[in-house]
Scaffold this motif. Structure first.
Motif, mmCIF file in Angstrom:
data_model
loop_
_atom_site.group_PDB
_atom_site.id
_atom_site.type_symbol
_atom_site.label_atom_id
_atom_site.label_comp_id
_atom_site.label_asym_id
_atom_site.label_seq_id
_atom_site.Cartn_x
_atom_site.Cartn_y
_atom_site.Cartn_z
ATOM 1 N N ARG A 117 -6.357 2.764 -11.711
ATOM 2 C CA ARG A 117 -5.778 1.334 -11.580
ATOM 3 C C ARG A 117 -5.741 0.634 -12.744
ATOM 4 N NH1 ARG A 117 -8.046 3.628 -7.621
ATOM 5 N NH2 ARG A 117 -7.252 3.308 -5.680
ATOM 6 N N PRO A 118 -6.802 0.567 -13.528
ATOM 7 C CA PRO A 118 -6.895 -0.064 -14.903
ATOM 8 C C PRO A 118 -5.815 0.521 -15.814
ATOM 9 C CG PRO A 118 -8.952 0.848 -14.587
ATOM 10 C CD PRO A 118 -8.370 1.065 -13.166
ATOM 11 N N ILE A 119 -5.855 1.837 -15.935
ATOM 12 C CA ILE A 119 -4.918 2.742 -16.650
ATOM 13 C C ILE A 119 -3.374 2.230 -16.320
ATOM 14 C CG2 ILE A 119 -4.033 4.796 -17.597
ATOM 15 C CD1 ILE A 119 -6.903 5.730 -17.379
ATOM 16 N N LEU A 120 -3.009 2.276 -15.114
ATOM 17 C CA LEU A 120 -1.897 1.978 -14.572
ATOM 18 C C LEU A 120 -1.340 0.435 -15.075
ATOM 19 C CD1 LEU A 120 0.630 2.134 -12.735
ATOM 20 C CD2 LEU A 120 -0.706 1.354 -10.810
ATOM 21 N N CYS A 121 -2.310 -0.472 -14.934
ATOM 22 C CA CYS A 121 -1.986 -1.857 -15.663
ATOM 23 C C CYS A 121 -1.853 -2.169 -16.949
ATOM 24 C CB CYS A 121 -3.332 -2.720 -15.180
ATOM 25 S SG CYS A 121 -3.465 -4.585 -15.561
ATOM 26 N N LEU A 213 -3.025 -10.667 -7.735
ATOM 27 C CA LEU A 213 -4.169 -9.980 -7.629
ATOM 28 C C LEU A 213 -4.960 -10.476 -6.219
ATOM 29 C CD1 LEU A 213 -5.772 -7.479 -8.487
ATOM 30 C CD2 LEU A 213 -6.858 -9.018 -10.293
ATOM 31 N N GLY A 214 -5.046 -11.922 -6.317
ATOM 32 C CA GLY A 214 -5.699 -12.353 -5.064
ATOM 33 C C GLY A 214 -5.367 -11.928 -3.495
ATOM 34 N N SER A 215 -3.612 -11.989 -3.806
ATOM 35 C CA SER A 215 -2.924 -11.747 -2.256
ATOM 36 C C SER A 215 -3.263 -10.169 -2.146
ATOM 37 C CB SER A 215 -1.458 -12.064 -2.766
ATOM 38 O OG SER A 215 -0.675 -11.567 -1.771
ATOM 39 N N ALA A 216 -3.299 -9.336 -3.315
ATOM 40 C CA ALA A 216 -3.564 -8.012 -3.056
ATOM 41 C C ALA A 216 -5.033 -7.736 -2.308
ATOM 42 C CB ALA A 216 -3.460 -7.056 -4.135
ATOM 43 N N VAL A 217 -5.840 -8.499 -2.468
ATOM 44 C CA VAL A 217 -7.257 -8.137 -1.949
ATOM 45 C C VAL A 217 -7.482 -8.913 -0.817
ATOM 46 C CG1 VAL A 217 -9.781 -8.292 -2.739
ATOM 47 C CG2 VAL A 217 -8.147 -8.204 -4.382
ATOM 48 N N GLY A 218 -6.981 -10.002 -0.560
ATOM 49 C CA GLY A 218 -7.261 -10.694 0.742
ATOM 50 C C GLY A 218 -6.891 -10.387 2.008
ATOM 51 N N SER A 219 -6.450 -11.541 2.893
ATOM 52 C CA SER A 219 -6.109 -10.892 4.421
ATOM 53 C C SER A 219 -4.653 -10.522 4.390
ATOM 54 C CB SER A 219 -6.302 -12.228 5.292
ATOM 55 O OG SER A 219 -5.572 -13.182 4.686
ATOM 56 N N GLU A 220 -3.920 -10.701 3.286
ATOM 57 C CA GLU A 220 -2.618 -9.889 3.542
ATOM 58 C C GLU A 220 -2.610 -8.703 2.528
ATOM 59 O OE1 GLU A 220 0.051 -13.063 1.761
ATOM 60 O OE2 GLU A 220 0.041 -14.323 3.787
ATOM 61 N N GLY A 221 -3.567 -8.284 2.216
ATOM 62 C CA GLY A 221 -3.724 -7.118 1.348
ATOM 63 C C GLY A 221 -4.777 -6.161 1.754
ATOM 64 N N LEU A 222 -5.734 -6.032 0.930
ATOM 65 C CA LEU A 222 -6.858 -4.720 1.128
ATOM 66 C C LEU A 222 -7.467 -5.193 2.484
ATOM 67 C CD1 LEU A 222 -9.107 -3.433 -1.717
ATOM 68 C CD2 LEU A 222 -9.954 -4.000 0.477
ATOM 69 N N VAL A 223 -7.987 -6.366 2.500
ATOM 70 C CA VAL A 223 -8.592 -6.853 3.742
ATOM 71 C C VAL A 223 -8.060 -6.603 5.153
ATOM 72 C CG1 VAL A 223 -9.561 -8.543 4.970
ATOM 73 C CG2 VAL A 223 -10.067 -8.592 2.831
ATOM 74 N N THR A 250 -4.776 0.704 0.284
ATOM 75 C CA THR A 250 -4.716 1.640 -0.917
ATOM 76 C C THR A 250 -3.586 1.242 -1.895
ATOM 77 O OG1 THR A 250 -5.539 3.359 0.432
ATOM 78 C CG2 THR A 250 -4.482 3.920 -1.631
ATOM 79 N N ALA A 251 -2.619 0.959 -1.384
ATOM 80 C CA ALA A 251 -1.420 0.751 -2.203
ATOM 81 C C ALA A 251 -1.036 -0.820 -2.864
ATOM 82 C CB ALA A 251 0.135 0.995 -1.354
ATOM 83 N N LYS A 252 -1.467 -1.747 -1.968
ATOM 84 C CA LYS A 252 -1.463 -3.048 -2.573
ATOM 85 C C LYS A 252 -2.406 -3.364 -3.826
ATOM 86 C CE LYS A 252 0.101 -6.288 -0.786
ATOM 87 N NZ LYS A 252 1.369 -7.155 -0.973
ATOM 88 N N LEU A 253 -3.541 -2.798 -3.982
ATOM 89 C CA LEU A 253 -4.068 -2.988 -5.146
ATOM 90 C C LEU A 253 -3.850 -2.128 -6.379
ATOM 91 C CD1 LEU A 253 -6.520 -4.318 -6.585
ATOM 92 C CD2 LEU A 253 -8.006 -2.243 -5.792
ATOM 93 N N LEU A 254 -3.152 -1.006 -6.027
ATOM 94 C CA LEU A 254 -2.404 -0.178 -7.115
ATOM 95 C C LEU A 254 -1.033 -0.916 -7.479
ATOM 96 C CD1 LEU A 254 -2.857 3.468 -5.732
ATOM 97 C CD2 LEU A 254 -3.263 2.963 -8.282
ATOM 98 N N GLU A 255 -0.391 -1.550 -6.768
ATOM 99 C CA GLU A 255 0.739 -2.277 -6.764
ATOM 100 C C GLU A 255 0.407 -3.549 -7.577
ATOM 101 O OE1 GLU A 255 3.567 -5.302 -3.979
ATOM 102 O OE2 GLU A 255 2.724 -3.465 -3.100
ATOM 103 N N ALA A 256 -0.778 -4.376 -7.507
ATOM 104 C CA ALA A 256 -0.938 -5.434 -8.169
ATOM 105 C C ALA A 256 -1.209 -5.010 -9.555
ATOM 106 C CB ALA A 256 -2.010 -6.098 -7.386
ATOM 107 N N ILE A 282 3.694 5.413 -5.583
ATOM 108 C CA ILE A 282 2.475 6.049 -5.701
ATOM 109 C C ILE A 282 0.884 5.656 -4.864
ATOM 110 C CG2 ILE A 282 3.320 6.584 -8.123
ATOM 111 C CD1 ILE A 282 1.200 4.852 -9.219
ATOM 112 N N GLY A 283 1.162 4.438 -4.604
ATOM 113 C CA GLY A 283 -0.218 4.151 -3.760
ATOM 114 C C GLY A 283 -0.380 4.649 -2.368
ATOM 115 N N LEU A 284 0.979 4.799 -1.638
ATOM 116 C CA LEU A 284 0.893 5.459 -0.326
ATOM 117 C C LEU A 284 0.787 7.061 -0.593
ATOM 118 C CD1 LEU A 284 1.165 4.997 2.264
ATOM 119 C CD2 LEU A 284 3.713 5.071 2.146
ATOM 120 N N LEU A 285 1.322 7.573 -2.070
ATOM 121 C CA LEU A 285 1.223 8.801 -2.322
ATOM 122 C C LEU A 285 -0.274 9.270 -2.453
ATOM 123 C CD1 LEU A 285 2.448 11.711 -3.258
ATOM 124 C CD2 LEU A 285 2.383 10.461 -5.646
ATOM 125 N N PHE A 286 -0.879 8.297 -3.151
ATOM 126 C CA PHE A 286 -2.263 8.368 -3.456
ATOM 127 C C PHE A 286 -3.111 8.702 -1.963
ATOM 128 C CE2 PHE A 286 -6.624 7.669 -4.302
ATOM 129 C CZ PHE A 286 -7.045 7.788 -5.620
#
Length: 364
Positions: A117-121, A213-223, A250-256, A282-286
């Motif tokens: 994830r950080p390398i993708l960023c 990033l917040g959206s990717a982690v919260g109730s519309e994302g990872l949670v 999985t994919a939302k954090l990679l996307e973010a 690639i997130g879904l692929l992962f």
């Protein structure tokens, strides 16, 4: 039963449509006209297992390319970026009072891992002409958030796992109470670090990245993905429901990670959405590859408990589609991710081509 599951993009009308039974219809709505696509990429590294059939092959890459790409040392690139990220993470969480919580945070954060994830960023920032320094704070933040998710995911009230990255999970080493707090502390520190340490980026772009990033982690994302995963345990799950879980979990954090890199690097709207589509693929692929590895590899090979999903009666792609169709789906996702990169300069995009190949063909 034929059906198609649509992954909706919450920030654009562009849709990534994945037909899980009719693989021939795996398409995306294009964003303008792509730039000339690059030629064939020759992989520098290879998987040793003679039984392994790669999901992203030179043949698939060649279908999307017409110019040769100069040789690129992906292994060296990953090693260099990993070293940079690890050094930065070491400095972000020093050993200080209260000692126990900082030890627990460092235990999981510095336990190794692929640092995808950080390398993708960073690679996404460099793709649009930005410098690594612009995105290093948010790259570290992404890894802190990812580590938090692993700590919490392993808890007895969640997936109840004992092994992570080849070591006892955080709650096994420090107790459940400290593990919960260590995850909370990493999540808080992640956003603090972005706000306090990002330099030479406009405040508008920093705010945009924080919101992403917040959206990717919260109730519309990872949670959201984690909650649905828990709710579906032991139940009959459709492919569309499974896809929802893993797009969010999985994919939302990679996307973010990718989108934030482009934002920090000064990218435009089209570049952001191209990378959003790439990262979602690639997130879904992962996750598809992860599900396949879970039933084909040992705990020693994976560095975590193998067969855990099967034992807990979780829905997985091999379980719902069969192993052969799951592999075919992985190849389609890998191919689509590669096609999204055709819009960009081939030299700058090289790390991302290889990252897609790395995720598709990883063995742990």
């Amino acid at each position: 039963m034929a059906f198609s599951a649509t992954i909706s993009n919450f920030h654009t009308s562009t849709l990534l449509k994945i037909h899980v039974n009719d693989y021939k219809n795996l398409t995306r709505v294009p964003l303008g006209h792509p730039k000339p696509v690059l030629g064939k990429i020759r992989a520098i590294h290879a998987v040793n297992s003679s039984l392994f059939q790669p999901f992203l092959t030179e043949e698939l890459l060649n279908k999307a390319m017409n110019k040769p790409l100069p040789k690129f040392q992906f292994g060296e690139y990953m090693a260099l970026k990993t070293k940079t990220v690890n050094k930065a993470l070491e400095e972000v969480v020093p050993l200080q009072h209260p000692l126990k919580i900082h030890e627990a945070m460092r235990y999981s954060l510095l336990a190794g891992g692929k640092r995808v994830r950080p390398i993708l960023c960073i690679a996404s920032c460099e793709l649009v002409g930005g410098d690594e320094s612009l995105t290093l704070p948010i790259s570290c933040a992404v890894e802190m958030i990812h580590t938090m998710s692993l700590i919490h995911d392993d808890l007895p009230c969640m997936d109840n796992d004992d092994l992570r990255r080849g070591k006892p999970t955080n709650h096994k080493a420090f107790g459940e109470e400290t593990a919960v707090l260590a995850g909370d502390a990493l999540l808080s520190l992640a956003f603090q670090h972005i706000a306090a340490k990002t330099a030479k980026v406009s405040s508008d772009r920093v705010i945009q990245a924080i919101a992403e990033l917040g959206s990717a982690v919260g109730s519309e994302g990872l949670v959201a993905g984690q909650v649905m995963d828990l709710c579906c345990e032991g139940k009959q799950v459709s492919l569309s429901e499974l896809q929802y879980i893993h797009v969010h979990k999985t994919a939302k954090l990679l996307e973010a990670s990718a989108v934030c890199g482009v934002i920090m690097g000064g990218g435009n709207v089209i570049e952001i959405e191209r990378m959003r589509n790439y990262a979602r693929c690639i997130g879904l692929l992962f996750q598809v590859v992860d599900d396949i590895l879970d039933v084909t590899k040992s705990s020693e090979e994976l560095g975590k408990t193998a067969g855990k999903d099967l034992a807990s009666d979780k829905a997985t792609y091999p379980k719902l589609m069969g192993i052969d169709k799951a592999k075919k789906f992985a190849r389609k996702l890998a191919n689509q991710a590669v096609q999204e990169l055709a819009y960009f300069d081939p030299i700058r995009a090289a790390p991302l081509y290889y990252l897609a190949e790395y995720i598709a063909n990883r063995q742990s």
